[in-house]
Design a protein around this motif. Structure first.
Motif, PDB file in Angstrom:
ATOM      1  N   ASN A  12      12.161   4.682  -1.242  1.00 31.66           N
ATOM      2  CA  ASN A  12      11.548   3.658  -2.074  1.00 31.66           C
ATOM      3  C   ASN A  12      11.475   2.366  -1.274  1.00 31.66           C
ATOM      4  OD1 ASN A  12      10.564   2.190  -4.170  1.00 31.66           O
ATOM      5  ND2 ASN A  12      12.377   2.391  -5.462  1.00 31.66           N
ATOM      6  N   MET A  13      10.280   1.926  -0.955  1.00 22.78           N
ATOM      7  CA  MET A  13      10.106   0.741  -0.125  1.00 22.78           C
ATOM      8  C   MET A  13      10.280  -0.532  -0.949  1.00 22.78           C
ATOM      9  SD  MET A  13       6.979   1.848   2.299  1.00 22.78           S
ATOM     10  CE  MET A  13       7.280   0.468   3.378  1.00 22.78           C
ATOM     11  N   ALA A  14      10.575  -1.608  -0.278  1.00 20.85           N
ATOM     12  CA  ALA A  14      10.739  -2.902  -0.937  1.00 20.85           C
ATOM     13  C   ALA A  14       9.371  -3.577  -1.055  1.00 20.85           C
ATOM     14  CB  ALA A  14      11.704  -3.766  -0.137  1.00 20.85           C
ATOM     15  N   PHE A  15       8.843  -3.595  -2.264  1.00 20.52           N
ATOM     16  CA  PHE A  15       7.542  -4.214  -2.523  1.00 20.52           C
ATOM     17  C   PHE A  15       7.684  -5.646  -3.013  1.00 20.52           C
ATOM     18  CE2 PHE A  15       6.354   0.200  -2.573  1.00 20.52           C
ATOM     19  CZ  PHE A  15       5.050   0.219  -2.123  1.00 20.52           C
ATOM     20  N   ALA A  16       8.861  -6.017  -3.493  1.00 19.62           N
ATOM     21  CA  ALA A  16       9.044  -7.321  -4.130  1.00 19.62           C
ATOM     22  C   ALA A  16       8.567  -8.456  -3.236  1.00 19.62           C
ATOM     23  CB  ALA A  16      10.511  -7.523  -4.504  1.00 19.62           C
TER      24      ALA A  16
ATOM     25  N   ASN B 231     -14.375 -11.947  -2.522  1.00 26.77           N
ATOM     26  CA  ASN B 231     -13.664 -12.893  -1.648  1.00 26.77           C
ATOM     27  C   ASN B 231     -12.763 -13.852  -2.421  1.00 26.77           C
ATOM     28  OD1 ASN B 231     -14.856 -11.897   0.749  1.00 26.77           O
ATOM     29  ND2 ASN B 231     -16.723 -12.988   0.203  1.00 26.77           N
ATOM     30  N   CYS B 232     -12.246 -13.388  -3.514  1.00 27.07           N
ATOM     31  CA  CYS B 232     -11.416 -14.247  -4.352  1.00 27.07           C
ATOM     32  C   CYS B 232      -9.973 -14.202  -3.851  1.00 27.07           C
ATOM     33  CB  CYS B 232     -11.598 -13.786  -5.778  1.00 27.07           C
ATOM     34  SG  CYS B 232     -10.264 -13.567  -6.833  1.00 27.07           S
ATOM     35  N   LYS B 233      -9.334 -15.340  -3.830  1.00 26.34           N
ATOM     36  CA  LYS B 233      -7.966 -15.476  -3.325  1.00 26.34           C
ATOM     37  C   LYS B 233      -6.960 -15.031  -4.395  1.00 26.34           C
ATOM     38  CE  LYS B 233      -8.449 -17.257   0.828  1.00 26.34           C
ATOM     39  NZ  LYS B 233      -7.978 -16.582   2.009  1.00 26.34           N
ATOM     40  N   ILE B 234      -6.947 -13.720  -4.630  1.00 27.74           N
ATOM     41  CA  ILE B 234      -6.000 -13.154  -5.593  1.00 27.74           C
ATOM     42  C   ILE B 234      -4.593 -13.297  -5.030  1.00 27.74           C
ATOM     43  CG2 ILE B 234      -5.233 -11.027  -6.720  1.00 27.74           C
ATOM     44  CD1 ILE B 234      -8.134 -10.026  -6.450  1.00 27.74           C
ATOM     45  N   VAL B 235      -3.666 -13.713  -5.880  1.00 30.26           N
ATOM     46  CA  VAL B 235      -2.258 -13.732  -5.508  1.00 30.26           C
ATOM     47  C   VAL B 235      -1.583 -12.626  -6.312  1.00 30.26           C
ATOM     48  CG1 VAL B 235      -0.096 -15.030  -5.552  1.00 30.26           C
ATOM     49  CG2 VAL B 235      -2.230 -16.180  -4.905  1.00 30.26           C
ATOM     50  N   THR B 236      -0.970 -11.699  -5.600  1.00 30.46           N
ATOM     51  CA  THR B 236      -0.275 -10.579  -6.236  1.00 30.46           C
ATOM     52  C   THR B 236       1.211 -10.831  -6.167  1.00 30.46           C
ATOM     53  OG1 THR B 236      -2.041  -9.065  -5.556  1.00 30.46           O
ATOM     54  CG2 THR B 236       0.068  -8.077  -6.189  1.00 30.46           C
ATOM     55  N   GLU B 237       1.852 -10.758  -7.315  1.00 32.47           N
ATOM     56  CA  GLU B 237       3.295 -10.973  -7.398  1.00 32.47           C
ATOM     57  C   GLU B 237       3.941  -9.676  -7.869  1.00 32.47           C
ATOM     58  OE1 GLU B 237       6.304 -14.352  -9.170  1.00 32.47           O
ATOM     59  OE2 GLU B 237       4.191 -14.403  -9.689  1.00 32.47           O
ATOM     60  N   VAL B 238       4.894  -9.175  -7.085  1.00 29.09           N
ATOM     61  CA  VAL B 238       5.554  -7.921  -7.404  1.00 29.09           C
ATOM     62  C   VAL B 238       7.037  -8.177  -7.609  1.00 29.09           C
ATOM     63  CG1 VAL B 238       6.024  -5.560  -6.654  1.00 29.09           C
ATOM     64  CG2 VAL B 238       3.885  -6.675  -5.966  1.00 29.09           C
ATOM     65  N   VAL B 239       7.509  -7.802  -8.787  1.00 30.05           N
ATOM     66  CA  VAL B 239       8.938  -7.854  -9.087  1.00 30.05           C
ATOM     67  C   VAL B 239       9.392  -6.398  -9.154  1.00 30.05           C
ATOM     68  CG1 VAL B 239      10.704  -8.529 -10.754  1.00 30.05           C
ATOM     69  CG2 VAL B 239       8.718 -10.014 -10.367  1.00 30.05           C
ATOM     70  N   GLN B 240      10.398  -6.071  -8.373  1.00 27.87           N
ATOM     71  CA  GLN B 240      10.879  -4.694  -8.302  1.00 27.87           C
ATOM     72  C   GLN B 240      12.381  -4.658  -8.530  1.00 27.87           C
ATOM     73  OE1 GLN B 240      10.231  -2.782  -4.497  1.00 27.87           O
ATOM     74  NE2 GLN B 240      11.138  -0.848  -5.169  1.00 27.87           N
TER      75      GLN B 240
ATOM     76  N   THR C  13       7.040  -4.863 -12.057  1.00 25.41           N
ATOM     77  CA  THR C  13       6.086  -5.707 -12.767  1.00 25.41           C
ATOM     78  C   THR C  13       5.137  -6.203 -11.693  1.00 25.41           C
ATOM     79  OG1 THR C  13       7.711  -6.350 -14.421  1.00 25.41           O
ATOM     80  CG2 THR C  13       5.742  -7.733 -14.226  1.00 25.41           C
ATOM     81  N   TRP C  14       3.861  -5.845 -11.827  1.00 26.64           N
ATOM     82  CA  TRP C  14       2.834  -6.091 -10.818  1.00 26.64           C
ATOM     83  C   TRP C  14       1.822  -7.035 -11.440  1.00 26.64           C
ATOM     84  CZ3 TRP C  14       3.055  -3.064  -6.256  1.00 26.64           C
ATOM     85  CH2 TRP C  14       2.000  -3.229  -5.365  1.00 26.64           C
ATOM     86  N   THR C  15       1.802  -8.276 -11.004  1.00 25.19           N
ATOM     87  CA  THR C  15       0.931  -9.295 -11.604  1.00 25.19           C
ATOM     88  C   THR C  15      -0.074  -9.794 -10.584  1.00 25.19           C
ATOM     89  OG1 THR C  15       2.740  -9.980 -13.053  1.00 25.19           O
ATOM     90  CG2 THR C  15       0.896 -11.510 -12.819  1.00 25.19           C
ATOM     91  N   GLN C  16      -1.324  -9.874 -11.004  1.00 22.67           N
ATOM     92  CA  GLN C  16      -2.372 -10.435 -10.154  1.00 22.67           C
ATOM     93  C   GLN C  16      -2.876 -11.716 -10.803  1.00 22.67           C
ATOM     94  OE1 GLN C  16      -4.930  -6.914  -9.635  1.00 22.67           O
ATOM     95  NE2 GLN C  16      -4.297  -6.978  -7.504  1.00 22.67           N
ATOM     96  N   HIS C  17      -2.806 -12.805 -10.030  1.00 24.50           N
ATOM     97  CA  HIS C  17      -3.265 -14.118 -10.486  1.00 24.50           C
ATOM     98  C   HIS C  17      -4.623 -14.382  -9.838  1.00 24.50           C
ATOM     99  CE1 HIS C  17       0.795 -15.002 -11.977  1.00 24.50           C
ATOM    100  NE2 HIS C  17       1.233 -14.449 -10.861  1.00 24.50           N
ATOM    101  N   PHE C  18      -5.632 -14.623 -10.675  1.00 27.25           N
ATOM    102  CA  PHE C  18      -6.983 -14.889 -10.190  1.00 27.25           C
ATOM    103  C   PHE C  18      -7.273 -16.376 -10.287  1.00 27.25           C
ATOM    104  CE2 PHE C  18      -6.812 -10.596 -11.794  1.00 27.25           C
ATOM    105  CZ  PHE C  18      -7.513  -9.856 -10.861  1.00 27.25           C
ATOM    106  N   PRO C  19      -8.134 -16.901  -9.400  1.00 28.24           N
ATOM    107  CA  PRO C  19      -8.531 -18.309  -9.514  1.00 28.24           C
ATOM    108  C   PRO C  19      -9.105 -18.547 -10.913  1.00 28.24           C
ATOM    109  CG  PRO C  19      -9.328 -17.394  -7.452  1.00 28.24           C
ATOM    110  CD  PRO C  19      -8.778 -16.248  -8.254  1.00 28.24           C
ATOM    111  N   GLY C  20      -8.848 -19.707 -11.456  1.00 26.43           N
ATOM    112  CA  GLY C  20      -9.334 -20.022 -12.798  1.00 26.43           C
ATOM    113  C   GLY C  20      -8.336 -19.690 -13.891  1.00 26.43           C
TER     114      GLY C  20
END
Length: 150
Positions: free
Chosen positions: A22-26, A56-65, A71-78
Motif C-alpha cells: 500500500n503506497m503512501a498517497f497522502a 488546462n485547469c489547475k486542479i489541486v488534488t488533496e489525498v488523506v489516507q 478521502t480524495w478531494t479535487q479543488h477546481f478554480p472558482g
C-alpha cells in the motif's frame, strides 16, 4: 510448533496494509500537465461546459489516507470541489469528473489505486514523487500528472 508460529506471524503481516504494498498517497498535488484530454472527454461524453472548465485547469488534488481508508478531494478554480471517500476493497459512493454519482469498489493493484467508473477505468499511483492518474475509455488514454505541493 515453530513452523506454526511462522505461519501465524506471516498471516498477521499480510493483514497490515502498509506491508501489502500500500503506497503512501497522502498529500496535496497541483496539476502539472496532461495528455490526450480532448479525445478522452469526447469519448466519455463530458458536457461542453465541463470540457472547457477542465481544460488546462489547475486542479489541486488533496489525498488523506489512513491505511486503506481514503478521502480524495479535487479543488477546481472558482470554488467547485469534488470529494470521494472510500476504503480499498469495499464498495463506496463515488462521483465522476462530470458530476455523475455511482458506486464502485477501489482496488489496490501493483501499488496503484484502480477504480471502474461508469464509462472508463481510472488508476492513480505515486511515481517519482508525483501523482499520476490514467483514465482509459474504449482505448482512449488520458494521463494527468500533478506535482506534490504539500
Amino acid at each position: 510448533m515453530i513452523c506454526g508460529l511462522k505461519e501465524i506471524r506471516f498471516a498477521l503481516l499480510l493483514q497490515q496494509p502498509h506491508l501489502r504494498g500500500n503506497m503512501a498517497f497522502a498529500g496535496k498535488y497541483e496539476f502539472e500537465g496532461d495528455e490526450n484530454y480532448d479525445d478522452f472527454v469526447k469519448k466519455i461524453g463530458l458536457p461542453s461546459d465541463k470540457v472547457e472548465m477542465g481544460r488546462n485547469c489547475k486542479i489541486v488534488t488533496e489525498v488523506v489516507q489512513n491505511g486503506n481508508d481514503f478521502t480524495w478531494t479535487q479543488h477546481f478554480p472558482g470554488g467547485r470541489t469534488t470529494t470521494n471517500s472510500f476504503t480499498v476493497g469495499k464498495e463506496a459512493d463515488m462521483e465522476t469528473m462530470g458530476g455523475k454519482k455511482f458506486k464502485a469498489t477501489v482496488k489496490l493493484e501493483d501499488g496503484k489505486l484502480v477504480a471502474e467508473f461508469p464509462n472508463y477505468r481510472h488508476t492513480a499511483e505515486i511515481s517519482g514523487g508525483k501523482l499520476v492518474e490514467i483514465s482509459t475509455a474504449s482505448g482512449v488514454v488520458y494521463k494527468r500528472t500533478s506535482k506534490r505541493i504539500a
